[in-house]
Design an enzyme around this catalytic site. Structure first.
Site, PDB file in Angstrom:
ATOM      1  N   HIS A  97    -135.575 -51.972  35.975  1.00  0.00           N
ATOM      2  CA  HIS A  97    -134.348 -51.147  35.995  1.00  0.00           C
ATOM      3  C   HIS A  97    -134.395 -50.060  34.904  1.00  0.00           C
ATOM      4  CE1 HIS A  97    -130.191 -49.884  35.923  1.00  0.00           C
ATOM      5  NE2 HIS A  97    -130.018 -50.411  34.722  1.00  0.00           N
ATOM      6  N   HIS A 131    -131.768 -48.904  27.043  1.00  0.00           N
ATOM      7  CA  HIS A 131    -130.304 -48.871  27.143  1.00  0.00           C
ATOM      8  C   HIS A 131    -129.645 -50.241  27.322  1.00  0.00           C
ATOM      9  CE1 HIS A 131    -130.835 -48.711  31.594  1.00  0.00           C
ATOM     10  NE2 HIS A 131    -129.632 -49.228  31.627  1.00  0.00           N
ATOM     11  N   ASP A 132    -130.407 -51.239  27.783  1.00  0.00           N
ATOM     12  CA  ASP A 132    -129.770 -52.556  27.953  1.00  0.00           C
ATOM     13  C   ASP A 132    -130.183 -53.559  26.879  1.00  0.00           C
ATOM     14  OD1 ASP A 132    -128.136 -52.066  30.072  1.00  0.00           O
ATOM     15  OD2 ASP A 132    -129.626 -52.544  31.588  1.00  0.00           O
ATOM     16  N   GLU A 184    -127.325 -54.777  24.575  1.00  0.00           N
ATOM     17  CA  GLU A 184    -126.275 -55.508  25.285  1.00  0.00           C
ATOM     18  C   GLU A 184    -126.753 -56.881  25.769  1.00  0.00           C
ATOM     19  OE1 GLU A 184    -123.785 -55.016  29.344  1.00  0.00           O
ATOM     20  OE2 GLU A 184    -124.946 -53.326  28.625  1.00  0.00           O
ATOM     21  N   ASP A 185    -127.999 -56.943  26.264  1.00  0.00           N
ATOM     22  CA  ASP A 185    -128.435 -58.174  26.936  1.00  0.00           C
ATOM     23  C   ASP A 185    -129.354 -59.055  26.098  1.00  0.00           C
ATOM     24  OD1 ASP A 185    -127.042 -57.222  29.012  1.00  0.00           O
ATOM     25  OD2 ASP A 185    -128.745 -56.523  30.189  1.00  0.00           O
ATOM     26  N   ASP A 231    -128.227 -44.270  35.156  1.00  0.00           N
ATOM     27  CA  ASP A 231    -128.104 -45.725  35.264  1.00  0.00           C
ATOM     28  C   ASP A 231    -127.282 -46.065  36.512  1.00  0.00           C
ATOM     29  OD1 ASP A 231    -128.041 -48.447  34.529  1.00  0.00           O
ATOM     30  OD2 ASP A 231    -126.175 -48.180  33.418  1.00  0.00           O
TER      31      ASP A 231
END
Length: 745
Positions: free
Chosen positions: A63, A88-89, A92-93, A155
């Protein structure tokens, strides 16, 4: 790597291949080649997301790579944005923090990743307007660094392309939010290609059957369109060759979403949409100074071949749109008797049209500065709206949306300065765009030296002078006159301050009144007064008392005195009597709603449990969704209903996927609009078709004839959408009826 299981080897291969493609794409751009930092970002993200899969079953890292490749190829950004997209993730993850990223990749990338993390579009709490809040954060970070929003759009584009693997209720939420927020944003930033794809994908998931139908019709008419295109452009090519220009001519076919939109708004079938084809001439100017002249030279030479439409010349070359778009649009009459739009752009203008503001950075040396001024202006407006906190997130979304979609008009001040305003702006909007003080004290305006009211709509080229008066105050009805986000936000803010002041005064008056009558100021008392005066809530009641719209008197005394003694008994029996039934009912209701499952709409449940929305009156067969309101009631809306669009964007976690399971037992009211040429006995034929042949009950029929053309509306009872289609098809067979469509009231 040799001792890994085969699945992981193939995954690893897939990941590396995808990353190499990204690198090659990047190396083909004009950016400075910073391969090391991109590779470093990829390795870091790959490590962080190791072993995690997406819903579709592919490794998660695919992704971020896909988003980075959209950022690189379709938006045209450089290494900083590509790294931020890859990362970008991560924050957050995984367990990494923004500080970690700053230490490894420096403050710039960290700042963008932080901006993207704040607006993570993933898991929302149960707070109603979480998405709207997120959107607010998005705009706040955007006003610091526009790249944040460009990556966010990339995104979202990748999420839409892979939306098929999500649950249906999630699909509606994401598709609705995309249409409501992200497509207009992409449009505002000049990313036309992405905007079109986002709209088409949203439409595909919300109305799959209609999408397939239009797609099929487009494919069926493709050969015919190609022929028209070739015939139309042949003489143009000859002419351009004579001028010695380097050029290419492309056919642009209207997008499926905009075809459907036009069918809905104009109530016409696919066959009556004539602007499916547009022609684009993209040329390389002899030199950059001549660019503008070349556009007009091409226009002059092609309008010698085909006759231009007198009112349809759009000149965005001299006045670019606020999102930087430049082109000359002309509409010519082809030899086949149809108008065809031709868009004339240079290669530079074409880049700007496809990639929006990102393309300006490419041409910075070529002086792309005046257009950036427009972007700055827009960001400034958004900052102003953000500085003024609005209590309701949905209102906030609407306010911003006003500013996203508007086309521009140009108006002049009395001294001859040019001002750009959104289309449909009124004199009041213009006043507020000059200064808040001018806006809040304006009493009227002179447009082209004629006196007009504040609600007067401005046209391009108007010269506007605002008249003010010290004694003027902001009026509540101004909210209706104002169309721009800025004016609305300012008016609402001033009115809110006044309302607060009135509430204070109202509270004092009420307390005084209750004291005098020796009534204790309890909640029950205020509730009674609220009901008596039909106020929505306590605030509204107090504001009305404060502004003297409500004067407390005898009626209020009687209402309060009479009930005060017996009130508590009533209250007791009421609460006991009902509690038992309520307790039994509630848990049952609660259990049944599982947002992950598709809700079946049967005849029985429609009569007992679910509520058909008043705003769009859905009937069986319409594309619908369910919405769970505050009282746990399920309300059924059409998917394209404007109210549903807001709900999807602001209360996305309460949306349920639904499907019809009805068997023509219940009847629903629909309106059918007919138009045609008046003739004897026409009404008789219409009623014959409906009542005799189809055995349908007519509830109401209105018909009006003006100069031999009649228009009518029939309100009838039907079981489902199939009935409506049958009725429409049969009515179309009547000789003089030219248009039949189902409409809202």
């Amino acid at each position: 790597m040799d001792n890994l299981p085969p699945k992981e080897i193939s995954d690893e291969k897939m990941i590396n291949q995808a990353f190499h493609e990204l690198l090659n794409d990047y190396l083909n751009t004009k950016h400075r080649k910073k391969v090391e930092i991109i590779t470093k970002a990829f390795n870091f993200a790959n490590q962080a997301h190791k072993g995690i899969k997406r819903r579709s079953g592919e490794p998660y890292i695919m992704h971020p790579i896909a988003v980075a490749s959209i950022v690189c190829n379709e938006i045209g950004l450089g290494s900083t944005s590509i790294c931020a997209a890859l990362l970008h993730d991560v924050v957050e993850d995984t367990d990494y923090t923004v500080e970690d990223i700053e230490n490894i990749f420096g403050p710039k990338i960290a700042q963008i990743v932080d901006g993207l993390t704040k607006i993570s579009g993933g898991i929302f709490g149960d707070r109603a307007s979480a998405q709207a809040e997120n959107f607010k954060k998005l705009l706040l970070t955007m006003s610091n660094d526009i790249r944040v929003i460009l990556i966010k759009i990339a995104d979202r584009l990748h999420n839409m392309r892979t939306l098929g693997s999500m649950l249906p209720n999630k699909q509606y939420k994401i598709a609705g939010e995309t249409l409501y927020i992200y497509a207009p944003l992409a449009n505002r930033l000049g990313l036309y290609k992405i905007k079109t794809e986002l709209e088409n994908l949203s439409f595909k998931y919300e109305h799959p059957e209609e999408y397939a139908e239009i797609e099929e019709k487009l494919n069926a008419t493709a050969a015919e369109r190609d022929k028209v295109f070739n015939d139309f452009t042949a003489p143009i090519r000859t002419q351009l060759d004579k001028m010695g220009l380097k050029y290419r001519i492309l056919a642009r076919v209207k997008s499926i979403y905009s075809i459907w939109n036009k069918m809905q708004t104009k109530h016409v079938p696919f066959e009556e949409i004539f602007d499916l084809l547009a022609v684009r001439i993209i040329f390389e100017p002899h030199n950059i100074e001549e660019e503008l002249n070349d556009c007009f030279d091409i226009y002059v030479s092609i309008s010698k071949i085909y006759k231009p439409h007198p009112d349809r010349l759009r000149d965005w070359v001299s006045h670019p749109k606020a999102n930087g778009y430049q082109a000359l649009h002309v509409t010519l009459m082809g030899n086949n008797g149809q108008w065809i739009e031709v868009q004339i752009r240079s290669e530079r203008m074409n880049d700007v049209a496809e990639q929006g503001f990102a393309a300006h950075w490419k041409y910075k040396e070529g002086g792309g500065s005046e257009d950036e001024g427009e972007l700055e202006k827009w960001l400034k407006t958004i900052k102003e709206i953000l500085d003024d906190p609005q209590p309701d997130a949905i209102d906030f979304l609407d306010t911003i949306k006003l500013n996203l979609f508007a086309s521009e008009i140009f108006v002049f001040t009395p001294k001859g300065e040019l001002k750009t305003m959104p289309q449909n702006s009124t004199a009041l909007d213009f006043a507020f765009s000059l200064h808040t003080d001018i806006g809040s004290h304006c009493i009227g305006a002179k447009v082209n030296h004629k006196l007009v009211p504040l609600s007067h709509k401005l046209q391009s080229g108007d010269q506007v002078e605002i008249l003010t008066s010290k004694s003027q105050r902001v009026q509540p009805q101004w909210e209706v006159f104002a169309t721009t986000a800025r004016a609305r936000a300012k008016i609402a803010s001033i009115l809110r301050k006044e309302r607060k002041a009135n509430q204070k005064i109202g509270e004092e008056i009420l307390n005084e009144f209750l004291k005098k009558e020796e009534i204790r100021p309890e909640e029950a008392v205020i509730e009674k007064l609220r009901k008596l005066h039909n106020a929505k809530n306590e605030e509204e009641l107090l504001a009305a008392i404060g502004s003297k719209a409500i004067v407390l008197g005898e009626a209020d005394k009687n209402e309060l005195k009479e009930k005060q003694t017996s009130n508590w008994k009533k209250y007791l029996t009421f609460s006991f009597g009902n509690s038992k039934e309520k307790q039994e009912e509630k848990p049952q209701e609660k259990e049944k709603i599982n947002p992950k499952q598709v809700l079946k709409l049967t005849e029985e449940s429609l009569q007992k449990k679910y509520i058909m929305a008043e705003c769009c009156h859905p009937i069986p067969g319409d594309d619908v969704l369910g919405y769970v309101d505050e009282n746990d009631r399920i309300i059924i809306h059409k998917r394209q209903c404007p109210v549903a669009a807001k709900l999807k964007s602001s209360y996305g976690n309460r949306i349920l996927a639904t499907e019809w399971d009805t068997h023509k037992e219940l009847s629903f009211l629909v309106y059918i609009y007919i138009k045609g040429i008046d003739s004897m006995g026409l009404l008789n034929e219409v009623t014959q078709v409906i009542s005799r042949q189809l055995n349908v009950n007519i509830r109401k029929l209105t018909i009006e004839t003006v100069d031999g053309i009649f228009e009518g509306k029939i309100q009838l009872w039907v079981h489902d959408v199939d009935d409506v289609k049958t009725i429409c098809n049969n009515l179309k067979k009547i000789q003089n009826i030219k248009q039949v469509s189902r409409v809202e009231e």
